[in-house]
Enzyme design. Structure first.
Site, PDB file in Angstrom:
ATOM      1  N   HIS A   1       0.838  -1.198   0.000  1.00 43.25           N
ATOM      2  CA  HIS A   1       0.000   0.000   0.000  1.00 43.25           C
ATOM      3  C   HIS A   1       0.870   1.244   0.000  1.00 43.25           C
ATOM      4  O   HIS A   1       1.803   1.364   0.795  1.00 43.25           O
ATOM      5  CB  HIS A   1      -0.922   0.013   1.216  1.00 43.25           C
ATOM      6  CG  HIS A   1      -1.827   1.214   1.255  1.00 43.25           C
ATOM      7  ND1 HIS A   1      -2.807   1.426   0.305  1.00 43.25           N
ATOM      8  CD2 HIS A   1      -1.874   2.291   2.091  1.00 43.25           C
ATOM      9  CE1 HIS A   1      -3.428   2.568   0.569  1.00 43.25           C
ATOM     10  NE2 HIS A   1      -2.873   3.110   1.642  1.00 43.25           N
ATOM     11  N   SER A   2       0.560   2.187  -0.915  1.00 42.07           N
ATOM     12  CA  SER A   2       1.249   3.472  -1.011  1.00 42.07           C
ATOM     13  C   SER A   2       2.751   3.231  -1.222  1.00 42.07           C
ATOM     14  O   SER A   2       3.130   2.569  -2.183  1.00 42.07           O
ATOM     15  CB  SER A   2       0.951   4.302   0.244  1.00 42.07           C
ATOM     16  OG  SER A   2       1.279   5.653   0.061  1.00 42.07           O
ATOM     17  N   MET A   3       3.610   3.746  -0.350  1.00 40.96           N
ATOM     18  CA  MET A   3       5.037   3.478  -0.485  1.00 40.96           C
ATOM     19  C   MET A   3       5.307   1.986  -0.617  1.00 40.96           C
ATOM     20  O   MET A   3       6.173   1.552  -1.391  1.00 40.96           O
ATOM     21  CB  MET A   3       5.793   4.037   0.719  1.00 40.96           C
ATOM     22  CG  MET A   3       7.296   3.790   0.700  1.00 40.96           C
ATOM     23  SD  MET A   3       8.141   4.249   2.246  1.00 40.96           S
ATOM     24  CE  MET A   3       7.907   2.744   3.210  1.00 40.96           C
TER      25      MET A   3
END
Length: 246
Positions: A87-89
């Site tokens: 998720h995300s990074m």
């Protein structure tokens, strides 16, 4: 200390799922997933150094180095099929881990990229250089952190260094076009994510040669998957063709 937190080892599980947290996140973000993935999946959440029970360890500030360290730590756990969820990074780091393991002859069966712009189109967001108040404001805008909690000076002193490190890591990431990824990718996004809207997220299609890249969108902001955890897990299990269980 180990890179992975596994709530329940499942020697009978047919597949392992490695989950990589967002910037400022820790393995606890995926703790509730372990039960919901069901008995056919053994879930391992990555614990980045410099936080939680790895607080005393040096933080890693380079995405490529972080991916190398994670890929190396995964080696003893690659005795059965596995998938990556980031998720995300964590999605970008998972992508780099997937490329490394592909080069080493042990690619994942699938990569799930959640709440993230694609590696080759990172956008212009710059948060790491803000002062502490600006950093807290950015976290509140993304929706994953209670800004009121971070008004506590002692908590700020503990949390903001690794949050700043992670933002610097992802903002300093440089995409390398080779080697091409040959792993199926599913992209997951919130329809009102200010960081990675569905249009930007769909550009993940350009980084894999393994056929169509499916995009799934839920109502919500950057942390849409908190409110829609069960649906997201269901999507992962259906994609991996494993039984959906309690």
């Amino acid at each position: 200390m180990s890179w992975f937190r596994c709530v329940e080892t499942r020697p009978w599980a047919s597949l392992r799922l490695f989950c990589l947290p967002h910037a400022g996140g820790s393995a606890v973000f995926y703790r509730t997933w372990a039960r919901e993935v069901g008995p056919a999946v053994e879930l391992h959440a990555v614990q980045y150094p410099g936080r939680a029970d790895r607080m005393s360890e040096p933080m890693v500030s380079d995405a490529h180095r972080l991916a190398h360290l994670i890929a190396g730590a995964m080696a003893p756990l690659l005795d059965r099929p596995f998938a990556l969820f980031g998720h995300s990074m964590g999605a970008v780091v998972a992508y780099e881990v997937a490329r490394l393991l592909q080069e080493r002859g042990t690619p994942p069966v699938h990569l799930f990229a959640s709440g993230a712009r694609p590696p080759h189109d990172r956008g212009e967001d710059r948060v790491a250089g803000r002062d502490d108040d600006g950093l807290v404001e950015a976290l509140a805008e993304l929706g994953g952190t209670d800004a009121e909690v971070l008004r506590d000076p002692e908590l700020r002193e503990l949390v903001l260094p690794y949050v700043r490190n992670d933002f610097a890591l992802i903002e300093g990431y440089r995409y390398r076009p080779e080697p091409r990824l040959n792993v199926p990718v599913t992209v997951l996004a919130g329809d009102s994510d200010p960081h990675a809207d569905p249009g930007a997220a769909a550009k993940w299609r350009q980084v894999t040669d393994a056929g169509p890249c499916n995009v799934r969108v839920w109502p919500g902001d950057h942390f849409y998957l908190t409110a829609h955890r069960s649906e997201v897990i269901g999507e992962v299990l259906r994609t991996l063709e494993v039984p959906v269980g309690p």
